[in-house]
Scaffold this active site. Sequence first.
Site, short mmCIF file in Angstrom:
data_model
loop_
_atom_site.label_atom_id
_atom_site.label_comp_id
_atom_site.label_asym_id
_atom_site.label_seq_id
_atom_site.Cartn_x
_atom_site.Cartn_y
_atom_site.Cartn_z
N CYS A 2 65.55 27.18 87.39
CA CYS A 2 66.17 25.93 87.78
C CYS A 2 67.36 26.25 88.69
CB CYS A 2 66.68 25.09 86.61
SG CYS A 2 65.39 24.63 85.46
N ARG A 27 64.16 29.42 92.49
CA ARG A 27 64.50 29.42 91.06
C ARG A 27 63.59 28.50 90.25
NH1 ARG A 27 69.55 31.54 90.27
NH2 ARG A 27 69.65 30.53 88.26
N TRP A 75 62.30 24.42 86.91
CA TRP A 75 61.22 25.26 86.40
C TRP A 75 61.11 24.88 84.92
CZ3 TRP A 75 60.32 28.98 82.63
CH2 TRP A 75 59.19 29.78 82.81
N ASN A 101 70.94 23.94 83.97
CA ASN A 101 70.07 25.12 84.08
C ASN A 101 70.30 25.95 82.83
OD1 ASN A 101 70.53 28.20 85.96
ND2 ASN A 101 68.76 27.54 84.79
N GLY A 102 69.25 26.14 82.04
CA GLY A 102 69.39 26.92 80.82
C GLY A 102 68.57 26.30 79.70
N GLU A 486 53.12 48.31 90.56
CA GLU A 486 53.79 47.34 91.43
C GLU A 486 52.80 46.69 92.40
OE1 GLU A 486 56.44 45.82 91.34
OE2 GLU A 486 56.82 45.11 93.37
N LYS A 490 52.11 42.69 92.55
CA LYS A 490 52.27 41.90 93.78
C LYS A 490 51.03 41.04 94.00
CE LYS A 490 55.58 41.94 94.33
NZ LYS A 490 56.49 42.53 93.50
N GLU A 493 50.68 38.22 91.36
CA GLU A 493 51.73 37.21 91.49
C GLU A 493 51.43 36.19 92.58
OE1 GLU A 493 56.22 38.79 90.70
OE2 GLU A 493 55.15 39.82 92.28
N HIS A 509 39.49 56.27 80.42
CA HIS A 509 39.62 55.81 79.03
C HIS A 509 39.43 54.30 78.92
CE1 HIS A 509 40.81 59.79 77.82
NE2 HIS A 509 41.73 59.81 78.78
N LYS A 608 62.05 33.08 90.49
CA LYS A 608 62.62 34.37 90.86
C LYS A 608 63.72 34.81 89.91
CE LYS A 608 63.77 37.04 94.81
NZ LYS A 608 62.64 37.95 94.53
C1 G6P Z 1 60.84 37.49 87.81
C2 G6P Z 1 60.58 37.69 89.28
C3 G6P Z 1 60.24 39.15 89.55
C4 G6P Z 1 61.33 40.05 89.05
C5 G6P Z 1 61.64 39.79 87.57
C6 G6P Z 1 62.91 40.50 87.13
O1 G6P Z 1 59.68 37.66 87.10
O2 G6P Z 1 59.53 36.84 89.70
O3 G6P Z 1 60.08 39.33 90.95
O4 G6P Z 1 60.97 41.37 89.23
O5 G6P Z 1 61.85 38.40 87.34
O6 G6P Z 1 63.99 39.93 87.83
P1 G6P Z 1 65.33 40.66 88.18
O7 G6P Z 1 66.10 39.66 88.97
O8 G6P Z 1 66.01 40.98 86.86
O9 G6P Z 1 65.03 41.89 88.94
#
Ligand code: G6P
Length: 613
Positions: A2, A27, A75, A101-102, A486, A490, A493, A509, A608
Amino acid sequence: MCGIVAYVGEQDALPIIIKGLKRLEYRGYDSAGVALLNDNGLSVYKKKGKVSELENSLLDNPHLNSKIGIGHTRWATHGEPNDANAHPHYSSTENFAMIHNGIIENYEVLKTDLLNKGYVFHSETDSEVFINFIEDIHKNNDCTLEEAVRLALHKVVGAYAIVIMSKEEPDTLIAARKGSPLVIGVGENEYFLASDATPIIEYTNQVVYLDDYEIAVIRNNKLQIKTIENVETNPYINQLEMELEAIEKGGYEHFMLKEINEQPRSIADCMRGRLDAQNGRLIVGGLRDYINKFQNADRIIITACGTSWHAGLVAEYLFEEFARIPVEVEYASEFRYRNPVINEGDFVIAISQSGETADTLAAIELAKSKGATIFGVCNVVGSSIARATHAGSYTHAGPEIGVASTKAFTAQISVLTMMALMLGYQRGTLSETKYIQLLSELEAIPSKVEKALLLNEQIEKISEQYKDARNFLYLGRGYNFPVALEGALKLKEISYIHAEGYPAAEMKHGPIALIDEEMPVVFIATKDSSYEKVVSNIQEVKARKGKIIAVVTEGDTSVKAMADHVIEIPHAHEALVPLISVVPLQLLSYHIAVMRGCNVDQPRNLAKSVTVE
Ligand code: G6P
């Protein structure tokens, strides 16, 4: 999660708020709303969907002029994304409106109590309970709104950044925070409040970061900050160093593509002032006051979430190889709930792009309470994690707006690599010759990343062939194992294709059972100490007719003979390869997502900055 924005001053509030909300959409983007105050009273407008949908719905409304306002992009946590659950929320008399927000953890108890008193709720949110709780205190105690907020904050359990406006005090905004971020921009006769500085920087570079348990009251063009114990504090004004162009797309179609392409610069920025290979110097300034603790640590614990956790895995290899200190890498969310063994001799590194991730923050508090030293590796300056840690180093990658993290990942690895080299050298576990060699190799990384970016067109063509795949496997070993994780993250996501990352040797395995002619397998098979073994794994996939996309070192011929596609990246020391090998994987996921028509910068269900646990 949010994003919140508020404005009070001499300008028209709505355009400032809408623009600010668009900047904060990373956010959360499932619904949005604003509250404005003018001769027509205190009005709330909200809508399911993106901020642009809210904006369109207001186009023909003639009653929106207001010098004060609050806005929110959501969100969902409590209640599905719809108009009713969107913020701002009115109190039941409609005298107050609030953005939040929270999460309020004890909202059910408060709600039951308010229901018994006859309050009616129009949404399923904890936030509507929160504002009605404040209104109830205001009514029953015959006190000011400010006092009611203060009393309420003593009773609510959870996390919040809130801003409230009131019909009774039309020139006043009251804000408070605990656990969720809130920045106040101080302009000429105007104030801006937001979850981060991006909605503020085009108006002023003077900001105050509100601390936990602080209440900000902006009344009659004056800012006052008090603790929730009602003790006035002196607002500390910080100068923002962010440039406006850093948060705009700069000609790219998506922020993600811009951020991928920024990596040569962001990695160089991260090393600037720290690394001077010619003179054999490397100083990670943030470590200065804690260098003894770092050098003598019994153990390094790295805690993070998501992509940052992957950077932590790379760091595990780096610290163990160069500094010979045992390392544990922990998902922050698991670490905090399993009563971990933490001692005073432990050095805890918390990695976070946003510096706001709730689980990482909670892990830090836990480790702190056990006496460990906590070091933050954050991107967002002034963020909660940056402030909650004993010391830290910023990654200096610049604002990352695309929800899928790219340049923050390589900047995190850059900082962690510098820390590992510095530590290894000072502990005597890394010889001077090797140290000097690695420093100059590190300095050459930005230009190698630049070269890797030239692969874009080739990768776009490969993407065309695999955009309709239903599954993907990513395999790598050693330093390239976290890169495989990673790469898979990606892809899932942003393209919603199921993808798994595995250590290449683990394939036999389990995942090997999935391999057939439909399964693309991405190998990161650069020339390093496990190269031969990875080549064997490639053969195993080939024998089962899997489609092989291999990221290899320039000039490789063995893998070329087996793979369906090879992507050649510049050679580097194996410890530094992740900084380069991740780039083609970022591009691959980007192009596949674009071809599938996905919203690359704002993938579904994600946010994010994850400020909920
Ligand atoms: C969310 C984001 C990711 C990020 C993760 C950790 O899931 O979508 O891209 O890696 O949070 O966030 P941070 O800000 O702590 O790196």
